[in-house]
Design a protein around this motif. Structure first.
Motif, short mmCIF file in Angstrom:
data_model
loop_
_atom_site.label_atom_id
_atom_site.label_comp_id
_atom_site.label_asym_id
_atom_site.label_seq_id
_atom_site.Cartn_x
_atom_site.Cartn_y
_atom_site.Cartn_z
N GLY A 6 0.83 -1.19 0.00
CA GLY A 6 0.00 0.00 0.00
C GLY A 6 0.86 1.24 0.00
N ILE A 7 0.48 2.22 -0.83
CA ILE A 7 1.28 3.44 -0.89
C ILE A 7 0.49 4.69 -0.52
N ALA A 8 -0.82 4.70 -0.69
CA ALA A 8 -1.60 5.87 -0.34
C ALA A 8 -3.06 5.48 -0.15
N THR A 9 -3.65 5.88 0.96
CA THR A 9 -5.04 5.53 1.22
C THR A 9 -5.76 6.72 1.84
N VAL A 10 -7.09 6.71 1.71
CA VAL A 10 -7.90 7.78 2.26
C VAL A 10 -9.32 7.27 2.49
N TYR A 11 -10.02 7.85 3.48
CA TYR A 11 -11.44 7.60 3.65
C TYR A 11 -12.16 8.62 2.78
N THR A 12 -12.94 8.16 1.82
CA THR A 12 -13.53 9.05 0.83
C THR A 12 -14.58 9.99 1.40
N GLY A 13 -15.05 9.71 2.61
CA GLY A 13 -16.00 10.61 3.25
C GLY A 13 -15.32 11.71 4.03
#
Length: 127
Positions: free
Chosen positions: A47-54
């Motif tokens: 994994g290199i980049a993650t976000v909660y879309t809310g």
């Protein structure tokens, strides 16, 4: 049927830039952990980049922090990855992934929890 479609990969010289896109056919786009993962030949997917879309904190791996930027357009159900200062070691198949979640906060970079995956887009960086 839920699916993710990545685009934007290609070949670039070291120091160059690329922008990847991930268009999602997800119900309620704003209730997912989504992110970018990559797998180089002979290596495990990371994994290199993650976000909660809310709305939440974007998490970056140490290998891309400061060079890559994750962004999103909820109106278009699309996640982006702007990649700058590319290095040969960034060469990999890049995947978009999603995990349904009803609460915000940061999202893990571990691959295991993500259960929706795109088909991937190849990025090749030459020296």
């Amino acid at each position: 049927q839920v699916h993710l479609v990545e685009s934007g990969g290609g070949s670039v010289q070291a120091g160059g830039s690329l922008t990847l896109s991930c268009t999602a056919s997800l119900n309620t786009f704003s209730r997912y952990c989504m992110g970018w993962f990559r797998q180089a030949a002979g290596k495990e997917r990371e994994g290199i980049a993650t976000v909660y879309t809310g709305g939440g904190t974007t998490t970056y791996s140490a290998s891309v922090a400061g060079r890559f930027t994750l962004s999103q357009n909820n109106a278009k159900n699309t996640l982006y990855l702007q990649m700058n200062s590319l290095k040969p070691e960034d060469t990999a198949m890049y995947y978009c992934a999603a995990l349904s979640r009803t609460y915000g906060g940061s999202c893990t970079l571990r691959t295991g929890p993500y259960n929706i995956w795109g088909q991937g887009t190849q990025v090749t960086v030459s020296s």
